[in-house]
Write a protein that holds these residues in place. Structure first.
Motif, mmCIF file in Angstrom:
data_model
loop_
_atom_site.group_PDB
_atom_site.id
_atom_site.type_symbol
_atom_site.label_atom_id
_atom_site.label_comp_id
_atom_site.label_asym_id
_atom_site.label_seq_id
_atom_site.Cartn_x
_atom_site.Cartn_y
_atom_site.Cartn_z
ATOM 1 N N MET B 1 0.844 -1.202 0.000
ATOM 2 C CA MET B 1 0.000 0.000 0.000
ATOM 3 C C MET B 1 0.875 1.246 0.000
ATOM 4 S SD MET B 1 -3.045 0.871 2.622
ATOM 5 C CE MET B 1 -4.183 -0.274 1.872
ATOM 6 N N SER B 2 0.532 2.214 -0.808
ATOM 7 C CA SER B 2 1.381 3.411 -0.861
ATOM 8 C C SER B 2 0.542 4.664 -0.657
ATOM 9 C CB SER B 2 2.096 3.478 -2.197
ATOM 10 O OG SER B 2 1.141 3.644 -3.213
ATOM 11 N N LEU B 3 1.247 5.742 -0.453
ATOM 12 C CA LEU B 3 0.604 7.033 -0.209
ATOM 13 C C LEU B 3 0.032 7.529 -1.534
ATOM 14 C CD1 LEU B 3 0.773 8.618 2.501
ATOM 15 C CD2 LEU B 3 2.530 9.986 1.463
ATOM 16 N N VAL B 4 -1.296 7.558 -1.660
ATOM 17 C CA VAL B 4 -1.870 7.997 -2.930
ATOM 18 C C VAL B 4 -2.039 9.507 -2.926
ATOM 19 C CG1 VAL B 4 -3.022 5.979 -3.868
ATOM 20 C CG2 VAL B 4 -4.090 7.235 -2.003
ATOM 21 N N ARG B 5 -1.664 10.132 -4.014
ATOM 22 C CA ARG B 5 -1.863 11.581 -4.132
ATOM 23 C C ARG B 5 -2.608 11.848 -5.418
ATOM 24 N NH1 ARG B 5 3.655 14.282 -3.756
ATOM 25 N NH2 ARG B 5 2.686 16.084 -2.789
ATOM 26 N N PHE B 6 -3.498 12.824 -5.358
ATOM 27 C CA PHE B 6 -4.338 13.105 -6.509
ATOM 28 C C PHE B 6 -4.053 14.498 -7.048
ATOM 29 C CE2 PHE B 6 -6.541 10.147 -3.762
ATOM 30 C CZ PHE B 6 -6.895 9.146 -4.639
ATOM 31 N N GLY B 7 -4.283 14.664 -8.349
ATOM 32 C CA GLY B 7 -4.151 15.982 -8.946
ATOM 33 C C GLY B 7 -5.310 16.854 -8.535
ATOM 34 N N PRO B 8 -5.191 18.172 -8.763
ATOM 35 C CA PRO B 8 -6.257 19.085 -8.339
ATOM 36 C C PRO B 8 -7.613 18.739 -8.947
ATOM 37 C CG PRO B 8 -4.337 20.304 -9.126
ATOM 38 C CD PRO B 8 -4.062 18.852 -9.404
ATOM 39 N N GLY B 9 -7.639 18.193 -10.161
ATOM 40 C CA GLY B 9 -8.913 17.936 -10.833
ATOM 41 C C GLY B 9 -9.608 16.670 -10.385
ATOM 42 N N ASP B 10 -8.864 15.726 -9.799
ATOM 43 C CA ASP B 10 -9.530 14.452 -9.502
ATOM 44 C C ASP B 10 -9.368 14.031 -8.039
ATOM 45 O OD1 ASP B 10 -7.400 11.724 -10.603
ATOM 46 O OD2 ASP B 10 -6.913 13.475 -9.453
ATOM 47 N N ASP B 11 -9.300 15.019 -7.188
ATOM 48 C CA ASP B 11 -9.161 14.742 -5.771
ATOM 49 C C ASP B 11 -10.508 14.292 -5.192
ATOM 50 O OD1 ASP B 11 -6.990 15.791 -3.446
ATOM 51 O OD2 ASP B 11 -9.035 15.405 -2.795
ATOM 52 N N PRO B 12 -10.553 13.155 -4.499
ATOM 53 C CA PRO B 12 -11.846 12.709 -3.963
ATOM 54 C C PRO B 12 -12.339 13.512 -2.760
ATOM 55 C CG PRO B 12 -10.140 11.138 -3.377
ATOM 56 C CD PRO B 12 -9.485 12.187 -4.224
ATOM 57 N N GLY B 13 -11.561 14.485 -2.296
ATOM 58 C CA GLY B 13 -12.007 15.299 -1.159
ATOM 59 C C GLY B 13 -12.223 14.435 0.070
ATOM 60 N N PRO B 14 -13.225 14.777 0.880
ATOM 61 C CA PRO B 14 -13.436 13.993 2.099
ATOM 62 C C PRO B 14 -14.309 12.757 1.891
ATOM 63 C CG PRO B 14 -14.868 15.888 2.099
ATOM 64 C CD PRO B 14 -14.101 15.947 0.808
ATOM 65 N N ASN B 15 -14.528 12.356 0.637
ATOM 66 C CA ASN B 15 -15.431 11.240 0.350
ATOM 67 C C ASN B 15 -14.682 9.908 0.440
ATOM 68 O OD1 ASN B 15 -17.120 9.341 -0.775
ATOM 69 N ND2 ASN B 15 -17.911 10.719 -2.342
ATOM 70 N N PHE B 16 -14.937 9.161 1.529
ATOM 71 C CA PHE B 16 -14.186 7.919 1.747
ATOM 72 C C PHE B 16 -14.607 6.820 0.771
ATOM 73 C CE2 PHE B 16 -13.135 3.984 4.110
ATOM 74 C CZ PHE B 16 -11.762 4.184 4.178
ATOM 75 N N GLY B 17 -15.894 6.774 0.433
ATOM 76 C CA GLY B 17 -16.383 5.772 -0.520
ATOM 77 C C GLY B 17 -15.700 5.928 -1.872
ATOM 78 N N GLU B 18 -15.580 7.183 -2.305
ATOM 79 C CA GLU B 18 -14.932 7.466 -3.580
ATOM 80 C C GLU B 18 -13.446 7.084 -3.512
ATOM 81 O OE1 GLU B 18 -16.276 8.230 -6.362
ATOM 82 O OE2 GLU B 18 -14.364 8.441 -7.415
ATOM 83 N N LEU B 19 -12.823 7.358 -2.378
ATOM 84 C CA LEU B 19 -11.412 6.997 -2.181
ATOM 85 C C LEU B 19 -11.230 5.485 -2.293
ATOM 86 C CD1 LEU B 19 -8.526 7.915 -1.331
ATOM 87 C CD2 LEU B 19 -9.241 7.542 1.027
ATOM 88 N N LEU B 20 -12.175 4.744 -1.713
ATOM 89 C CA LEU B 20 -12.113 3.280 -1.793
ATOM 90 C C LEU B 20 -12.207 2.818 -3.243
ATOM 91 C CD1 LEU B 20 -14.324 2.019 1.162
ATOM 92 C CD2 LEU B 20 -11.884 1.736 0.882
ATOM 93 N N ARG B 21 -13.112 3.450 -3.999
ATOM 94 C CA ARG B 21 -13.261 3.084 -5.406
ATOM 95 C C ARG B 21 -11.965 3.345 -6.165
ATOM 96 N NH1 ARG B 21 -18.707 3.814 -4.686
ATOM 97 N NH2 ARG B 21 -18.539 6.044 -4.442
ATOM 98 N N ARG B 22 -11.331 4.503 -5.890
ATOM 99 C CA ARG B 22 -10.072 4.826 -6.570
ATOM 100 C C ARG B 22 -8.976 3.827 -6.222
ATOM 101 N NH1 ARG B 22 -9.812 10.377 -7.782
ATOM 102 N NH2 ARG B 22 -11.959 11.063 -8.069
ATOM 103 N N ALA B 23 -9.049 3.320 -4.980
ATOM 104 C CA ALA B 23 -8.019 2.388 -4.531
ATOM 105 C C ALA B 23 -8.343 0.956 -4.942
ATOM 106 C CB ALA B 23 -7.861 2.481 -3.017
ATOM 107 N N GLY B 24 -9.439 0.801 -5.709
ATOM 108 C CA GLY B 24 -9.818 -0.533 -6.170
ATOM 109 C C GLY B 24 -10.477 -1.370 -5.098
ATOM 110 N N MET B 25 -11.022 -0.716 -4.067
ATOM 111 C CA MET B 25 -11.690 -1.468 -2.994
ATOM 112 C C MET B 25 -13.146 -1.047 -2.898
ATOM 113 S SD MET B 25 -8.941 -1.594 0.084
ATOM 114 C CE MET B 25 -8.098 -0.039 0.004
#
Lengths: 225, 261
Positions: B1-25
């Protein structure tokens, strides 16, 4: 086609380090030390909304100095890292060491490969089950990780603050004494720091799952009076 | 597992569900088509508004078809310091939803540096219930209750949800799960607008008693094993789960009353 001038790697590293150090020393420093119930972090910060010290996870706190937007991005990445890891495995599997190494990777990558290095220094503190297990990881602008004991200082003039902390640090100090020691160490020369310019937070061994607590400005005044 | 960083345009903000989707979970993947095996279902929960806050209670039983699969389910849990969530429906997705919901609230608080409003939390839960709709269509229905103390109004508030994520704020009380019909009837008969927290606790216990009495999927107090329904209050001081001793004595009084009928 123009040829770039040859710059020896020693010179390039030195220039980048100077650049990062200069950026960091423009901001105010921060100190963290153990006290009787855990770890207290004290930062000089006139803003009450742009925080330097924050919660990452149940027993892990983050503190940054330097450029706010840069260390805040690192903070957010850390919260995401910790929450994802805790969700995927267990809350007990989230530790400061893993996080500190991840930060080191990102910061050193920026230091050597990106247009400009990050002008930040960060501290990752983890509250152990006993004082002996407390951990303070100091991560420098070039990605160097230092595992510190008892206390730590980051930011401009950190060396001097560290030596003042060394004189004032008492094992098992009460919260008020620890905060006083930190504030005195942050004050340079005749400069006095007023309590409304302080940001204080603790990782406290009080049985709560979430050990991170902010000390509100009113209480800081009481502590220091 | 690594520290994921997002660009200004595709940052999931405080949305944990969206973060999980981005992380493939990504959560709430619909189950495969076809017949589902019987899975544990959790049952009856009630929430009652009273002066100064809310009381939330739920039984401990989970059933798979006609069998009791768990006796110690915890269907009423703290969502955060000032709110509680109670769940009925398929136990697996329901517990996962609660875990995600708790994480989402905490994640938001850490990323943003401030808590979600109570209304915001209810809305978030409704999005989770809606995401579960494909699974609900195949029998894995999850129907939660959300209750909390709203600092903005200084009073307790309660919400219930339907399978489509419909979110309904209720004025007085709400019940969910297989025994909800009986539980809600018991609350309706005993509810008054000036109900205090102690009376509301007794009323919630009585509602669960009636539900357990008439619905085989709802568990009553298990005196032999010392397992009692979970009863919690949320008020200005936050979420507090009542200790088993107090719940036990409340049920003992109910038993006495029933014997005198």
């Amino acid at each position: 086609m123009s040829m770039p001038f040859y710059v020896p790697p020693e010179q390039m590293m030195k220039d980048r380090a100077d650049f990062a150090r200069k950026g960091i020393s423009r901001g105010r420093a921060l100190a963290a030390l153990q006290y009787v119930d855990g770890i207290v972090m004290v930062a000089e910060n006139p803003s009450t909304t742009l925080r330097k010290i924050s919660e990452i996870y149940d027993r892990i706190a983050f503190a940054g100095v330097g450029k706010y937007n840069e260390f805040d991005q690192l903070r957010v990445a850390g919260v995401r890292f910790a929450d994802l890891k805790g969700y995927q495995f267990s809350r007990a599997d989230v530790d400061a060491r893993g996080l500190a190494n991840q930060y080191a990777q990102v910061i050193s990558q920026a230091f050597t490969h990106e247009v400009k290095p990050l002008e930040v220094e960060i501290l990752v503190a983890e509250l152990g089950w006993s004082a002996a297990d407390d951990q303070l990881f100091h991560i420098m602008y070039d990605g160097t990780v230092i595992d510190e004991r008892r206390f730590s200082a980051i930011g401009g003039d950190a060396e001097a603050i560290r030596s003042r902390l060394d004189e004032r640090y008492r094992p098992g100090a009460a919260l008020a004494d620890a905060v006083k020691a930190a504030v005195e160490s942050l004050e340079t020369g005749d400069r006095r720091i007023s309590h409304d310019e302080l940001e204080v937070a603790v990782l406290q061994r009080d049985g709560d799952r979430r050990c991170f607590h902010r000390i509100d400005p009113g209480s800081i005044g009481q502590i220091l009076s | 597992m690594s520290l994921v960083r997002f660009g200004p345009g595709d940052d999931p903000g405080p949305n944990f569900g969206e973060l999980l989707r981005r992380a493939g979970m990504g959560p709430f993947a619909p189950p495969p088509d076809g017949l589902l095996l019987p899975v544990p279902h959790a049952t009856t929960c009630v929430a009652i508004r009273c002066s100064g806050g809310v009381v939330v209670a739920g039984d401990r039983r989970a059933t798979s078809g006609n069998l009791i699969s768990h006796r110690e389910m915890e269907k009423v849990v703290a969502a955060d310091r000032f709110s509680a969530v109670a769940i009925a429906g398929a136990a697996g997705p329901a517990m996962e939803m609660v875990k995600l919901f708790q994480l989402q609230i905490e994640h938001y608080e850490k990323i943003e540096g401030t808590s979600l409003s109570l209304e915001g939390k209810a809305n978030q839960l409704s999005a989770f219930v809606r995401s579960n709709l494909p699974a609900a269509m195949q029998g894995l229905l999850v129907v939660p209750i959300f209750a909390g103390f709203d600092h903005a109004t200084g009073a307790g508030r309660i919400w219930d949800f339907d399978a489509t994520g419909g979110r309904y704020e209720e004025r007085d009380y709400v019940a969910t799960g297989s025994g909800s019909l009986h539980a809600a009837a018991a609350v309706r008969l005993g509810w008054r607008s000036d109900l205090g927290p102690v009376e509301a606790v007794t009323l919630a216990c009585r509602a669960l008693w009636e539900a357990a009495d008439a619905d085989s999927a709802t568990g009553g107090p298990d005196l032999a094993r010392g397992i009692f329904p979970i009863v919690a209050t949320v008020d200005v001081d936050g979420f507090r789960r009542l200790d088993d001793g107090r719940v036990k004595s409340t049920f003992e009084r109910i038993v006495e009353e029933v014997q005198e009928r």
